[in-house]
Scaffold this motif. Structure first.
Motif, PDB file in Angstrom:
ATOM      1  N   UNK A 155      46.431  34.021  26.331  1.00 47.25           N
ATOM      2  CA  UNK A 155      46.606  35.459  26.476  1.00 47.25           C
ATOM      3  C   UNK A 155      46.194  35.959  27.859  1.00 47.25           C
ATOM      4  N   UNK A 156      45.691  35.072  28.714  1.00 44.91           N
ATOM      5  CA  UNK A 156      45.411  35.424  30.105  1.00 44.91           C
ATOM      6  C   UNK A 156      46.741  35.370  30.834  1.00 44.91           C
ATOM      7  N   UNK A 157      47.165  36.510  31.391  1.00 44.32           N
ATOM      8  CA  UNK A 157      48.480  36.549  32.048  1.00 44.32           C
ATOM      9  C   UNK A 157      48.399  36.555  33.570  1.00 44.32           C
ATOM     10  N   UNK A 158      47.241  36.887  34.136  1.00 43.47           N
ATOM     11  CA  UNK A 158      47.101  36.858  35.595  1.00 43.47           C
ATOM     12  C   UNK A 158      45.626  36.871  35.971  1.00 43.47           C
ATOM     13  N   UNK A 159      45.339  36.270  37.108  1.00 42.88           N
ATOM     14  CA  UNK A 159      44.008  36.322  37.703  1.00 42.88           C
ATOM     15  C   UNK A 159      44.147  37.169  38.963  1.00 42.88           C
ATOM     16  N   UNK A 160      43.323  38.215  39.061  1.00 41.49           N
ATOM     17  CA  UNK A 160      43.406  39.111  40.208  1.00 41.49           C
ATOM     18  C   UNK A 160      42.560  38.579  41.355  1.00 41.49           C
ATOM     19  N   UNK A 161      43.130  38.652  42.523  1.00 36.12           N
ATOM     20  CA  UNK A 161      42.401  38.250  43.722  1.00 36.12           C
ATOM     21  C   UNK A 161      41.387  39.328  44.068  1.00 36.12           C
ATOM     22  N   UNK A 164      41.762  53.473  23.247  1.00 35.42           N
ATOM     23  CA  UNK A 164      42.644  53.323  24.405  1.00 35.42           C
ATOM     24  C   UNK A 164      42.493  51.921  24.976  1.00 35.42           C
ATOM     25  N   UNK A 165      43.596  51.257  25.146  1.00 32.78           N
ATOM     26  CA  UNK A 165      43.512  49.861  25.579  1.00 32.78           C
ATOM     27  C   UNK A 165      43.521  49.739  27.103  1.00 32.78           C
ATOM     28  N   UNK A 166      42.706  48.865  27.582  1.00 31.16           N
ATOM     29  CA  UNK A 166      42.660  48.522  28.994  1.00 31.16           C
ATOM     30  C   UNK A 166      42.838  47.018  29.033  1.00 31.16           C
ATOM     31  N   UNK A 167      43.768  46.551  29.819  1.00 36.61           N
ATOM     32  CA  UNK A 167      44.095  45.128  29.775  1.00 36.61           C
ATOM     33  C   UNK A 167      43.611  44.357  30.996  1.00 36.61           C
ATOM     34  N   UNK A 168      42.468  44.770  31.509  1.00 37.48           N
ATOM     35  CA  UNK A 168      41.868  44.116  32.666  1.00 37.48           C
ATOM     36  C   UNK A 168      40.385  43.928  32.382  1.00 37.48           C
ATOM     37  N   UNK A 169      39.837  42.766  32.735  1.00 32.71           N
ATOM     38  CA  UNK A 169      38.421  42.534  32.489  1.00 32.71           C
ATOM     39  C   UNK A 169      37.889  41.356  33.265  1.00 32.71           C
ATOM     40  N   UNK A 170      36.609  41.061  33.047  1.00 30.02           N
ATOM     41  CA  UNK A 170      35.928  39.958  33.721  1.00 30.02           C
ATOM     42  C   UNK A 170      35.614  38.879  32.691  1.00 30.02           C
ATOM     43  N   UNK A 171      35.860  37.630  33.055  1.00 33.74           N
ATOM     44  CA  UNK A 171      35.585  36.507  32.163  1.00 33.74           C
ATOM     45  C   UNK A 171      34.087  36.241  32.145  1.00 33.74           C
ATOM     46  N   UNK A 172      33.496  36.276  30.938  1.00 34.40           N
ATOM     47  CA  UNK A 172      32.065  36.018  30.775  1.00 34.40           C
ATOM     48  C   UNK A 172      31.776  34.587  30.333  1.00 34.40           C
ATOM     49  N   UNK A 211      38.299  38.128  37.570  1.00 30.79           N
ATOM     50  CA  UNK A 211      38.892  39.334  37.011  1.00 30.79           C
ATOM     51  C   UNK A 211      40.299  38.974  36.575  1.00 30.79           C
ATOM     52  N   UNK A 212      40.613  39.267  35.308  1.00 28.21           N
ATOM     53  CA  UNK A 212      41.900  38.860  34.753  1.00 28.21           C
ATOM     54  C   UNK A 212      42.642  40.046  34.149  1.00 28.21           C
TER      55      UNK A 212
END
Length: 109
Positions: free
Chosen positions: A99-105, A45-53, A72-73
């Motif tokens: 492939x980064x489409x948004x940065x979440x506030x 199952x794909x989740x398209x949100x994560x943290x940049x390491x 968080x992107x």
């Protein structure tokens, strides 16, 4: 956590799990249930949100970087190549900078 340095224009991310982004999955887990979508294994199952390491040395060569370590992107759904962290056994993703489409506030996380 497994340390890796991405090459070129790639980022290393830690994706969120379904329980972290979906209230139904979180509730089911608390009740001891395991929900699987038809024709889909849970680990697929794909989740398209994560943290940049980590961020590679040549990300965004012609522009100012639009994300940094710790952000968080949201990323393109099928973009990352996932590998297993040999220490924690967690899934870590490697994706291209574009492939980064948004940065979440902070307030949206």
């Amino acid at each position: 956590l497994f340390r890796s340095t991405p090459c070129g224009h790639r980022l290393v991310i830690k994706p969120f799990t379904l329980e972290q982004v979906d209230d139904v999955y979180a509730s089911a887990k608390r009740m001891g249930l395991d929900i699987v979508r038809p024709n889909e294994k849970r680990e697929d199952a794909s989740v398209d949100k994560g943290i940049v390491l980590a961020v590679g040395p040549t990300c965004w060569p012609d522009e100012a970087p639009w994300c940094k370590v710790g952000d968080t992107i949201i990323f393109a759904k099928f973009a990352p190549k996932f590998v297993e962290d040999p220490v924690t056994k967690e899934s870590i993703g490697i994706l291209n900078d574009l492939d980064v489409v948004a940065v979440l506030e902070e307030s949206n996380v």
